[in-house]
Design a protein around this motif. Structure first.
Motif, PDB file in Angstrom:
ATOM      1  N   ARG A 164      16.167 -28.621   6.506  1.00 47.49           N
ATOM      2  CA  ARG A 164      15.640 -28.934   5.179  1.00 47.49           C
ATOM      3  C   ARG A 164      15.037 -27.684   4.532  1.00 47.49           C
ATOM      4  O   ARG A 164      14.349 -26.907   5.185  1.00 47.49           O
ATOM      5  N   THR A 165      15.297 -27.517   3.217  1.00 46.36           N
ATOM      6  CA  THR A 165      14.706 -26.402   2.486  1.00 46.36           C
ATOM      7  C   THR A 165      13.220 -26.675   2.262  1.00 46.36           C
ATOM      8  O   THR A 165      12.826 -27.775   1.855  1.00 46.36           O
ATOM      9  N   VAL A 166      12.408 -25.671   2.543  1.00 50.02           N
ATOM     10  CA  VAL A 166      10.949 -25.813   2.478  1.00 50.02           C
ATOM     11  C   VAL A 166      10.418 -25.061   1.259  1.00 50.02           C
ATOM     12  O   VAL A 166      10.836 -23.930   0.972  1.00 50.02           O
ATOM     13  N   ASN A 167       9.491 -25.691   0.554  1.00 48.02           N
ATOM     14  CA  ASN A 167       8.844 -25.054  -0.597  1.00 48.02           C
ATOM     15  C   ASN A 167       7.847 -24.015  -0.092  1.00 48.02           C
ATOM     16  O   ASN A 167       6.926 -24.326   0.664  1.00 48.02           O
ATOM     17  N   ARG A 168       8.036 -22.785  -0.501  1.00 47.96           N
ATOM     18  CA  ARG A 168       7.167 -21.704  -0.014  1.00 47.96           C
ATOM     19  C   ARG A 168       5.700 -21.930  -0.406  1.00 47.96           C
ATOM     20  O   ARG A 168       4.808 -21.456   0.288  1.00 47.96           O
ATOM     21  N   ALA A 169       5.482 -22.614  -1.518  1.00 59.01           N
ATOM     22  CA  ALA A 169       4.106 -22.841  -1.963  1.00 59.01           C
ATOM     23  C   ALA A 169       3.306 -23.650  -0.960  1.00 59.01           C
ATOM     24  O   ALA A 169       2.063 -23.615  -0.962  1.00 59.01           O
ATOM     25  N   ASN A 170       4.009 -24.363  -0.088  1.00 56.08           N
ATOM     26  CA  ASN A 170       3.333 -25.203   0.901  1.00 56.08           C
ATOM     27  C   ASN A 170       3.186 -24.519   2.260  1.00 56.08           C
ATOM     28  O   ASN A 170       2.818 -25.163   3.241  1.00 56.08           O
ATOM     29  N   VAL A 171       3.513 -23.240   2.324  1.00 49.46           N
ATOM     30  CA  VAL A 171       3.500 -22.528   3.609  1.00 49.46           C
ATOM     31  C   VAL A 171       2.456 -21.416   3.584  1.00 49.46           C
ATOM     32  O   VAL A 171       2.412 -20.610   2.647  1.00 49.46           O
ATOM     33  N   ASP A 172       1.639 -21.352   4.633  1.00 51.16           N
ATOM     34  CA  ASP A 172       0.683 -20.262   4.819  1.00 51.16           C
ATOM     35  C   ASP A 172       1.315 -19.269   5.805  1.00 51.16           C
ATOM     36  O   ASP A 172       1.221 -19.430   7.020  1.00 51.16           O
ATOM     37  N   PHE A 173       2.000 -18.271   5.288  1.00 53.28           N
ATOM     38  CA  PHE A 173       2.729 -17.332   6.143  1.00 53.28           C
ATOM     39  C   PHE A 173       1.798 -16.518   7.024  1.00 53.28           C
ATOM     40  O   PHE A 173       2.223 -16.013   8.081  1.00 53.28           O
ATOM     41  N   SER A 174       0.537 -16.378   6.652  1.00 52.65           N
ATOM     42  CA  SER A 174      -0.389 -15.542   7.415  1.00 52.65           C
ATOM     43  C   SER A 174      -0.678 -16.105   8.799  1.00 52.65           C
ATOM     44  O   SER A 174      -1.128 -15.376   9.683  1.00 52.65           O
ATOM     45  N   GLN A 175      -0.430 -17.395   9.007  1.00 57.72           N
ATOM     46  CA  GLN A 175      -0.744 -18.004  10.303  1.00 57.72           C
ATOM     47  C   GLN A 175       0.337 -17.755  11.356  1.00 57.72           C
ATOM     48  O   GLN A 175       0.160 -18.090  12.525  1.00 57.72           O
ATOM     49  N   ALA A 193       8.065 -13.245  -2.102  1.00 54.92           N
ATOM     50  CA  ALA A 193       8.941 -12.100  -1.837  1.00 54.92           C
ATOM     51  C   ALA A 193      10.286 -12.592  -1.303  1.00 54.92           C
ATOM     52  O   ALA A 193      10.385 -13.657  -0.694  1.00 54.92           O
ATOM     53  N   ALA A 194      11.334 -11.788  -1.521  1.00 56.53           N
ATOM     54  CA  ALA A 194      12.686 -12.143  -1.072  1.00 56.53           C
ATOM     55  C   ALA A 194      13.054 -13.548  -1.540  1.00 56.53           C
ATOM     56  O   ALA A 194      13.520 -14.389  -0.775  1.00 56.53           O
ATOM     57  N   GLY A 195      12.838 -13.793  -2.822  1.00 52.37           N
ATOM     58  CA  GLY A 195      13.067 -15.120  -3.374  1.00 52.37           C
ATOM     59  C   GLY A 195      14.514 -15.558  -3.356  1.00 52.37           C
ATOM     60  O   GLY A 195      14.809 -16.740  -3.582  1.00 52.37           O
ATOM     61  N   HIS A 196      15.444 -14.650  -3.080  1.00 53.44           N
ATOM     62  CA  HIS A 196      16.862 -15.025  -2.990  1.00 53.44           C
ATOM     63  C   HIS A 196      17.175 -15.761  -1.697  1.00 53.44           C
ATOM     64  O   HIS A 196      18.278 -16.272  -1.526  1.00 53.44           O
ATOM     65  N   LEU A 197      16.203 -15.809  -0.774  1.00 48.71           N
ATOM     66  CA  LEU A 197      16.409 -16.458   0.525  1.00 48.71           C
ATOM     67  C   LEU A 197      15.746 -17.836   0.538  1.00 48.71           C
ATOM     68  O   LEU A 197      14.617 -17.993   0.078  1.00 48.71           O
ATOM     69  N   ARG A 198      16.482 -18.799   1.091  1.00 48.53           N
ATOM     70  CA  ARG A 198      15.915 -20.136   1.263  1.00 48.53           C
ATOM     71  C   ARG A 198      15.180 -20.210   2.590  1.00 48.53           C
ATOM     72  O   ARG A 198      15.656 -19.694   3.606  1.00 48.53           O
ATOM     73  N   LEU A 199      14.041 -20.890   2.574  1.00 44.10           N
ATOM     74  CA  LEU A 199      13.274 -21.132   3.792  1.00 44.10           C
ATOM     75  C   LEU A 199      13.712 -22.490   4.328  1.00 44.10           C
ATOM     76  O   LEU A 199      13.641 -23.497   3.631  1.00 44.10           O
ATOM     77  N   VAL A 200      14.174 -22.526   5.586  1.00 49.07           N
ATOM     78  CA  VAL A 200      14.762 -23.744   6.151  1.00 49.07           C
ATOM     79  C   VAL A 200      14.049 -24.100   7.447  1.00 49.07           C
ATOM     80  O   VAL A 200      13.836 -23.231   8.310  1.00 49.07           O
TER      81      VAL A 200
END
Length: 549
Positions: free
Chosen positions: A394-405, A382-389
């Motif tokens: 450093r830009t972080v790959n969302r596939a490697n993040v468990d947002f539920s935690q 979701a909100a793919g226009h935003l970079r996770l930093v």
């Protein structure tokens, strides 16, 4: 009674009093007062009169009064027999008696006047002297910078009021013509003078019985007739929008009058009396007078030089203006903070320092965790226009993040939107760095500027014509402001243009704004702040007055 506390004297030992008067026994430097001038430092004990002692005791509870009288050798400025003291007394009492004419609460001087008439000793005289000085300081602060402390009224009132030094105010008063000095305490802005004039006009309207019956029904359009149209005609005539008329239909003259009314009340000037227009037409003179009284108080809060060139953003008017030498040289529509939670735009003044072209949107922490984190917990993409930093940039790959935690407190990332046409800040933002993280900026959401009420942002001020706004600002430092701006824009990279001269920015909230040629424009109290201010003014004793013609 207003002055009762001034006559409940603190317990003072003779040794402590001697220390205050003579600078002995107790270190004068240890007291929270300025050093006495040479003429007041050495007062022989035998010259410490009952009057001086009484003044010192009565002034002890006020830092300003203690410092002032100590610096002047505890000499009276209001209650001796000199012509100058008499002039000060008379000027002060006249000013406070006229306070309601200025939109202030009345001052209760009953006890003071009784004590002035009943003076039998130097101790009585000293107490009356300090009471007069305290009255002066109270009035000076009220008329100059307001009766209320903004931050105590509403969380969005973060304005820093330019309070004056009490000792300096007293010192200057003693050196000046009393009447002239008291007049100069008031704000000197044309807006303040016009508000006072309109206050008097509205008081006469109340004295004459108001504007008559309200208009029934829910909607009126050109061409209609009937009792409701007649009531509308009468109301418009009473308010001064329609010349005297016997028309019984909603004719061209009435349509024009409605359009003028709509423009002066921030409504779409379509000439149709819908629910919004009818609600404003039926607002009574009492409410309009209250708005003027609140505007007077707000004008006192900002009683300072606004800047030869400054930016004026009236939140209730959804507008942003550049003002040069008192004249509006540029104006654009704006979108302000939504009327909910912490999204309401605050009110304060600062200085614009630079503009950022092709800005990156650094998503505020509150928005990141309250709005975007729940979205990414449901869908990591979701909100793919935003970079996770991460914390190291450093830009972080969302596939490697468990947002539920993560929770709103433990979420370790920042969100950023790179420069683009679709950036939430648009293509330029105007910075006056402040702890509230508020600024003016462009937006890709252009359709919102067509709305009548434009409160949709997270708190920042969006501009309908940000490029033209930038050109107007840069015209002071460039012979080709358009070319300068566009050359930076074409890089498609984030960059900064510094303003060679910083420009004061004033975010204000005015529901009553005067017109230079007379009359007042009114706006809706979108955040309910003026209602809170009016309630606080009433609690202080400010009253709606009806004045007979």
């Amino acid at each position: 009674m207003l002055f009762a506390p001034l006559f409940r004297l603190p317990a003072f030992t003779r040794q402590t009093l001697s220390a205050v008067l003579l600078g002995t026994s107790v270190s004068v430097a240890a007291l929270p007062m300025a050093p006495m001038p040479a003429q007041a430092e050495q007062i022989p004990a035998q010259q410490v009169s009952a009057l001086m002692q009484s003044i010192a005791e009565a002034a002890a509870s006020s830092k300003d009064l203690s410092e002032f009288y100590r610096a002047t050798g505890y000499k009276p400025i209001f209650t001796d027999n000199s012509a100058r003291a008499k002039a000060r007394r008379q000027a002060l009492l006249r000013a406070v008696q006229a306070a309601p004419e200025k939109g202030l609460a009345p001052y209760d001087t009953t006890l003071l006047e009784a004590n002035l008439r009943a003076i039998k000793s130097d101790r009585d005289l000293g107490r009356a002297e300090v009471a007069m000085a305290q009255l002066f300081l109270d009035y000076a602060r009220d008329i100059q910078t307001g009766q209320l402390i903004p931050s105590r009224i509403d969380a969005g009132l973060v304005r820093q009021v330019p309070y004056r030094d009490g000792v300096q105010t007293l010192t200057n008063f003693v050196k000046s013509n009393p009447q002239a000095y008291l007049r100069k305490l008031e704000p000197g802005s044309p807006e303040y003078a016009r508000l006072l004039k309109e206050k008097a006009n509205m008081e006469r309207v109340l004295g004459a019985g108001g504007w008559g019956p309200t208009v029934p029904g829910s909607k009126y359009e050109p061409g209609e007739s009937g009792n409701g149209v007649i009531a509308l005609r009468n109301r418009l005539m009473a308010m001064g929008y329609l010349p005297r008329s016997a028309a019984t239909t909603y004719d061209a003259a009435m349509t024009k009058a409605v359009q003028v009314f709509q423009m002066q009340h921030g409504l779409t000037p379509d000439g149709v009396v819908g629910q919004g227009t009818l609600a404003e037409i039926n607002v009574g003179p009492e409410a309009r007078l209250a708005s003027i009284l609140v505007a007077l108080e707000r004008e006192r809060w900002i009683n300072m030089p606004l800047g030869k060139r400054h930016i004026w953003v009236n939140l209730t008017d959804f507008s942003a203006k550049i003002v040069d030498d008192g004249r509006v040289t540029f104006e654009t529509r704006s979108v302000v903070g939504q009327n909910t939670g912490d999204r309401r735009s605050p009110e304060f003044s600062d200085e614009m320092e630079h503009m950022v072209i092709n800005p990156t949107w650094n998503v505020p922490r509150s928005i990141a965790v309250k709005e975007y984190l729940p979205m990414m917990q449901r869908n990591p993409n979701a909100a793919g226009h935003l970079r996770l930093v991460d914390s190291r940039g450093r830009t972080v790959n969302r596939a490697n993040v468990d947002f539920s935690q993560y929770t709103t407190k433990t979420f370790p990332y920042a969100l950023k939107q790179p420069p683009s046409d679709g950036n939430a800040l648009g293509l330029v933002k105007f910075m006056f760095p402040n702890k509230y993280n508020i600024y003016l900026h462009d937006t890709p959401s252009k359709s919102l500027f067509g709305r009548e009420v434009r409160a949709f942002s997270h708190g920042c001020i969006r501009l309908q014509q940000p490029f033209d706004f930038a050109y107007a600002l840069l015209a002071k430092q460039s012979s080709d402001p358009v070319g300068l701006f566009q050359s930076h824009l074409k890089t498609r990279q984030e960059n900064i243009i510094e303003l060679e001269e910083h420009v004061p920015v004033h975010l204000v909230y005015r529901t009553a704004v005067t017109l230079p040629k007379g009359g007042v424009e009114y706006r809706r109290d979108i955040y309910g702040r003026d209602a809170k201010i009016w309630a606080a003014l009433k609690a202080k004793g400010v009253q709606l007055r009806a004045v007979g013609s």
